[in-house]
Design an enzyme around this catalytic site. Structure first.
Site, PDB file in Angstrom:
ATOM      1  N   ASN A 137       5.488   4.830 -11.055  1.00  0.00           N
ATOM      2  CA  ASN A 137       4.320   4.883 -11.922  1.00  0.00           C
ATOM      3  C   ASN A 137       3.001   4.884 -11.161  1.00  0.00           C
ATOM      4  OD1 ASN A 137       2.674   4.247 -14.501  1.00  0.00           O
ATOM      5  ND2 ASN A 137       2.266   2.485 -13.165  1.00  0.00           N
ATOM      6  N   THR A 158      -5.714   2.760 -21.538  1.00  0.00           N
ATOM      7  CA  THR A 158      -5.614   1.720 -20.520  1.00  0.00           C
ATOM      8  C   THR A 158      -6.968   1.032 -20.381  1.00  0.00           C
ATOM      9  OG1 THR A 158      -6.265   3.254 -18.763  1.00  0.00           O
ATOM     10  CG2 THR A 158      -3.909   3.086 -19.281  1.00  0.00           C
ATOM     11  N   LYS A 170       0.773  15.832  -9.499  1.00  0.00           N
ATOM     12  CA  LYS A 170       1.569  15.538 -10.693  1.00  0.00           C
ATOM     13  C   LYS A 170       2.501  16.701 -11.029  1.00  0.00           C
ATOM     14  CE  LYS A 170       0.251  11.367 -11.586  1.00  0.00           C
ATOM     15  NZ  LYS A 170       1.188  10.231 -11.491  1.00  0.00           N
ATOM     16  N   SER A 212       1.993  13.469 -15.599  1.00  0.00           N
ATOM     17  CA  SER A 212       0.769  13.567 -16.398  1.00  0.00           C
ATOM     18  C   SER A 212       0.730  14.917 -17.088  1.00  0.00           C
ATOM     19  CB  SER A 212      -0.460  13.424 -15.493  1.00  0.00           C
ATOM     20  OG  SER A 212      -1.656  13.695 -16.201  1.00  0.00           O
ATOM     21  N   TYR A 252      -5.044  15.734  -8.154  1.00  0.00           N
ATOM     22  CA  TYR A 252      -4.251  15.044  -9.176  1.00  0.00           C
ATOM     23  C   TYR A 252      -3.326  16.041  -9.876  1.00  0.00           C
ATOM     24  CZ  TYR A 252      -3.205  11.750 -12.942  1.00  0.00           C
ATOM     25  OH  TYR A 252      -2.567  10.911 -13.829  1.00  0.00           O
ATOM     26  N   ASP A 269       0.868  -1.168   0.000  1.00  0.00           N
ATOM     27  CA  ASP A 269       0.000   0.000   0.000  1.00  0.00           C
ATOM     28  C   ASP A 269       0.908   1.222   0.000  1.00  0.00           C
ATOM     29  OD1 ASP A 269      -1.740   2.068   0.380  1.00  0.00           O
ATOM     30  OD2 ASP A 269      -2.517   1.367   2.314  1.00  0.00           O
TER      31      ASP A 269
END
Length: 244
Positions: free
Chosen positions: A77, A176, A145, A128, A141, A50
């Site tokens: 990643n 994906t 990033k 990203s 996010y 985790d």
């Protein structure tokens, strides 16, 4: 001789999506590959973890070195994305995004540095395009990033004299399994695919293997004079201005 013969790589989040493509590419080019993520990985040497747990990075790196004797390539990643604007996000949710997307890579790099010094290895962080721009409702996010891109530059500057390189890739829309499932759940998947293709100058979305190809190049010795940079893998999306 393959580019990564005799080398050992650690790929976080390597069980699916972009991480799986990276792990396979490095393995196919000769590397011994370990993956770390929630749950077991049937394809690679797996370290269930985790990454929100601050104790996990030391355990992961320690296990890789114990089992393989060295570490040459670290690929950060693993990540998470939560749909929320700032006004709607709790502090607990913000902290979890920060822990997985930025603190875990920081701690993995910190633990890996002594081993990367010994092998003159390198780091590739998966950022990203949302670290360069923003989509609605992706506050944490985007912030994490962008932070990962900044960490990439800092590590390259601080540890370049030790023979360690650090770069980042910034994927755009990549096909994906999760993204394909999202498309299939829309009211008109065919129309969505046409629209998402139009925002890319190349006229299509990307494949995980296209991200993996760049990661493999950046991790290889032929990229020895490349460090401290973030490379968009986005079909030209960030270069294209919207129509008035």
């Amino acid at each position: 001789m393959k580019r990564f013969d005799g080398k050992v790589a650690l790929v976080t989040g390597g069980r699916a999506g972009i991480g799986r493509a990276i792990a396979r590419r490095l393995r196919d080019e000769g590397a011994t590959v370990f993956t770390a993520q929630r749950g077991a990985d049937e394809e690679f040497r797996s370290i269930p973890s985790d990454l929100a747990d601050p104790a996990a990075p030391a355990r992961i790196v320690g296990e890789v070195v114990d089992r393989a004797g060295r570490l040459d390539v670290l690929v950060n990643n693993a990540g998470m994305m939560q749909e929320s604007a700032v006004a709607a996000m709790s502090l607990d949710d913000w902290q979890r995004n920060l822990a997985v997307n930025l603190t875990a890579p920081f701690l993995l790099i910190k633990e890996a540095l002594p081993h990367l010094r010994a092998t003159r290895g390198n780091i590739v962080n998966v950022g990203s395009v949302e670290g360069l721009g923003a989509n609605p409702g992706h506050a944490a996010y985007c912030a994490t990033k962008a932070g990962l891109h900044g960490l990439t530059r800092a590590v390259a500057v601080d540890h370049g004299p030790e023979g360690i390189r650090c770069n980042a890739v910034a994927p755009g829309w990549i096909d994906t399994d999760l993204n394909l499932e999202f498309i299939d759940a829309t009211p008109d998947p065919a129309a969505f695919r046409r629209e998402i293709g139009r925002i890319h100058p190349v006229g299509r979305t990307g494949a995980p293997e296209e991200v993996a190809a760049l990661v493999a190049f950046l991790a290889a010795e032929e990229a020895g004079f490349i460090t401290g940079n973030t490379y968009a893998v986005d079909g030209g999306r960030m270069a294209k201005l919207s129509l008035p």
